[in-house]
Scaffold this motif. Structure first.
Motif, PDB file in Angstrom:
ATOM      1  N   THR A  33       0.837  -1.194   0.000  1.00 12.24           N
ATOM      2  CA  THR A  33       0.000   0.000   0.000  1.00 12.24           C
ATOM      3  C   THR A  33       0.876   1.249   0.000  1.00 12.24           C
ATOM      4  O   THR A  33       2.064   1.190   0.326  1.00 12.24           O
ATOM      5  CB  THR A  33      -0.910   0.041   1.245  1.00 12.24           C
ATOM      6  OG1 THR A  33      -0.075   0.134   2.409  1.00 12.24           O
ATOM      7  CG2 THR A  33      -1.817  -1.183   1.331  1.00 12.24           C
ATOM      8  N   VAL A  34       0.255   2.366  -0.341  1.00 13.87           N
ATOM      9  CA  VAL A  34       0.968   3.641  -0.300  1.00 13.87           C
ATOM     10  C   VAL A  34       1.465   3.900   1.120  1.00 13.87           C
ATOM     11  O   VAL A  34       2.593   4.364   1.314  1.00 13.87           O
ATOM     12  CB  VAL A  34       0.055   4.794  -0.786  1.00 13.87           C
ATOM     13  CG1 VAL A  34       0.740   6.134  -0.591  1.00 13.87           C
ATOM     14  CG2 VAL A  34      -0.332   4.601  -2.231  1.00 13.87           C
ATOM     15  N   HIS A  35       0.627   3.571   2.106  1.00  9.38           N
ATOM     16  CA  HIS A  35       1.022   3.774   3.512  1.00  9.38           C
ATOM     17  C   HIS A  35       2.302   3.005   3.829  1.00  9.38           C
ATOM     18  O   HIS A  35       3.242   3.554   4.406  1.00  9.38           O
ATOM     19  CB  HIS A  35      -0.114   3.343   4.440  1.00  9.38           C
ATOM     20  CG  HIS A  35       0.234   3.415   5.880  1.00  9.38           C
ATOM     21  ND1 HIS A  35       0.364   4.614   6.555  1.00  9.38           N
ATOM     22  CD2 HIS A  35       0.524   2.444   6.779  1.00  9.38           C
ATOM     23  CE1 HIS A  35       0.701   4.374   7.808  1.00  9.38           C
ATOM     24  NE2 HIS A  35       0.807   3.061   7.974  1.00  9.38           N
ATOM     25  N   ARG A  36       2.357   1.738   3.441  1.00  9.86           N
ATOM     26  CA  ARG A  36       3.558   0.921   3.700  1.00  9.86           C
ATOM     27  C   ARG A  36       4.767   1.451   2.938  1.00  9.86           C
ATOM     28  O   ARG A  36       5.883   1.451   3.447  1.00  9.86           O
ATOM     29  CB  ARG A  36       3.321  -0.539   3.307  1.00  9.86           C
ATOM     30  CG  ARG A  36       2.419  -1.333   4.210  1.00  9.86           C
ATOM     31  CD  ARG A  36       3.077  -1.756   5.522  1.00  9.86           C
ATOM     32  NE  ARG A  36       4.410  -2.324   5.374  1.00  9.86           N
ATOM     33  CZ  ARG A  36       4.691  -3.586   5.111  1.00  9.86           C
ATOM     34  NH1 ARG A  36       3.730  -4.468   4.951  1.00  9.86           N
ATOM     35  NH2 ARG A  36       5.940  -3.986   5.010  1.00  9.86           N
ATOM     36  N   LEU A  37       4.540   1.916   1.711  1.00 13.34           N
ATOM     37  CA  LEU A  37       5.653   2.453   0.923  1.00 13.34           C
ATOM     38  C   LEU A  37       6.179   3.757   1.502  1.00 13.34           C
ATOM     39  O   LEU A  37       7.358   4.070   1.359  1.00 13.34           O
ATOM     40  CB  LEU A  37       5.222   2.660  -0.530  1.00 13.34           C
ATOM     41  CG  LEU A  37       5.061   1.379  -1.336  1.00 13.34           C
ATOM     42  CD1 LEU A  37       4.290   1.651  -2.619  1.00 13.34           C
ATOM     43  CD2 LEU A  37       6.409   0.766  -1.631  1.00 13.34           C
ATOM     44  N   THR A  38       5.298   4.521   2.153  1.00  9.52           N
ATOM     45  CA  THR A  38       5.711   5.796   2.737  1.00  9.52           C
ATOM     46  C   THR A  38       6.578   5.583   3.970  1.00  9.52           C
ATOM     47  O   THR A  38       7.514   6.355   4.215  1.00  9.52           O
ATOM     48  CB  THR A  38       4.473   6.647   3.079  1.00  9.52           C
ATOM     49  OG1 THR A  38       3.715   6.848   1.887  1.00  9.52           O
ATOM     50  CG2 THR A  38       4.865   7.992   3.650  1.00  9.52           C
ATOM     51  N   GLU A  39       6.298   4.521   4.735  1.00  7.39           N
ATOM     52  CA  GLU A  39       7.100   4.227   5.930  1.00  7.39           C
ATOM     53  C   GLU A  39       8.568   4.068   5.534  1.00  7.39           C
ATOM     54  O   GLU A  39       8.887   3.365   4.581  1.00  7.39           O
ATOM     55  CB  GLU A  39       6.631   2.924   6.588  1.00  7.39           C
ATOM     56  CG  GLU A  39       5.241   2.992   7.159  1.00  7.39           C
ATOM     57  CD  GLU A  39       4.760   1.617   7.636  1.00  7.39           C
ATOM     58  OE1 GLU A  39       5.376   0.586   7.293  1.00  7.39           O
ATOM     59  OE2 GLU A  39       3.742   1.600   8.350  1.00  7.39           O
ATOM     60  N   HIS A  40       9.439   4.711   6.240  1.00  9.20           N
ATOM     61  CA  HIS A  40      10.895   4.603   6.054  1.00  9.20           C
ATOM     62  C   HIS A  40      11.373   5.107   4.695  1.00  9.20           C
ATOM     63  O   HIS A  40      12.505   4.824   4.310  1.00  9.20           O
ATOM     64  CB  HIS A  40      11.381   3.165   6.265  1.00  9.20           C
ATOM     65  CG  HIS A  40      10.867   2.526   7.517  1.00  9.20           C
ATOM     66  ND1 HIS A  40      11.208   2.962   8.773  1.00  9.20           N
ATOM     67  CD2 HIS A  40       9.991   1.510   7.697  1.00  9.20           C
ATOM     68  CE1 HIS A  40      10.575   2.227   9.671  1.00  9.20           C
ATOM     69  NE2 HIS A  40       9.828   1.343   9.047  1.00  9.20           N
ATOM     70  N   SER A  41      10.525   5.826   3.960  1.00 11.55           N
ATOM     71  CA  SER A  41      10.952   6.310   2.644  1.00 11.55           C
ATOM     72  C   SER A  41      11.671   7.651   2.740  1.00 11.55           C
ATOM     73  O   SER A  41      12.404   8.036   1.833  1.00 11.55           O
ATOM     74  CB  SER A  41       9.751   6.449   1.702  1.00 11.55           C
ATOM     75  OG  SER A  41       8.921   7.509   2.124  1.00 11.55           O
ATOM     76  N   GLY A  42      11.409   8.373   3.836  1.00  7.44           N
ATOM     77  CA  GLY A  42      12.036   9.677   3.991  1.00  7.44           C
ATOM     78  C   GLY A  42      11.318  10.790   3.254  1.00  7.44           C
ATOM     79  O   GLY A  42      11.813  11.915   3.216  1.00  7.44           O
TER      80      GLY A  42
END
Length: 108
Positions: A33-42
């Motif tokens: 998900t976008v939420h998971r991709l946003t985590e730790h992406s900076g």
């Protein structure tokens, strides 16, 4: 998703390190998900969404809505135009090097 993008489209999409990291993560981990991709992406969620849109436009990812969330997955087959372009130049330079070796052998 564009079924046949140009090497330029793929190169432009992957030129950005954030987009490259998103594509690599989706390739390794599968659908996220976008939420998971946003985590730790900076980067922020809106920025991640924008990057994903550019990857989608190049055919490198596809999206799937499920309720309120959008799930993204990598489309590695979209790298084909880039791979074709790279193969052309691999063959080109291999041929040129073989010709140079033959010329140098004849000069000896």
């Amino acid at each position: 998703m564009n079924l046949r993008t140009s090497p330029d489209d793929v190169l432009k999409a992957l030129a950005d390190p954030t987009r490259r990291a998103l594509f690599e993560r989706l390739s390794r981990e599968g659908e996220l998900t976008v939420h998971r991709l946003t985590e730790h992406s900076g980067v922020s969620q809106p920025a991640v969404s924008k990057h994903l849109g550019q990857l989608r436009d190049a055919g490198l990812v596809r999206d799937r809505r499920a309720g309120r969330e959008t799930h993204y997955s990598a489309c590695p087959q979209a790298l084909a135009p880039l791979m074709d372009w790279m193969q052309f130049y691999a063959n080109f330079w291999s041929d040129r090097i073989n010709r140079l070796e033959n010329l140098l052998d004849r000069m000896d």
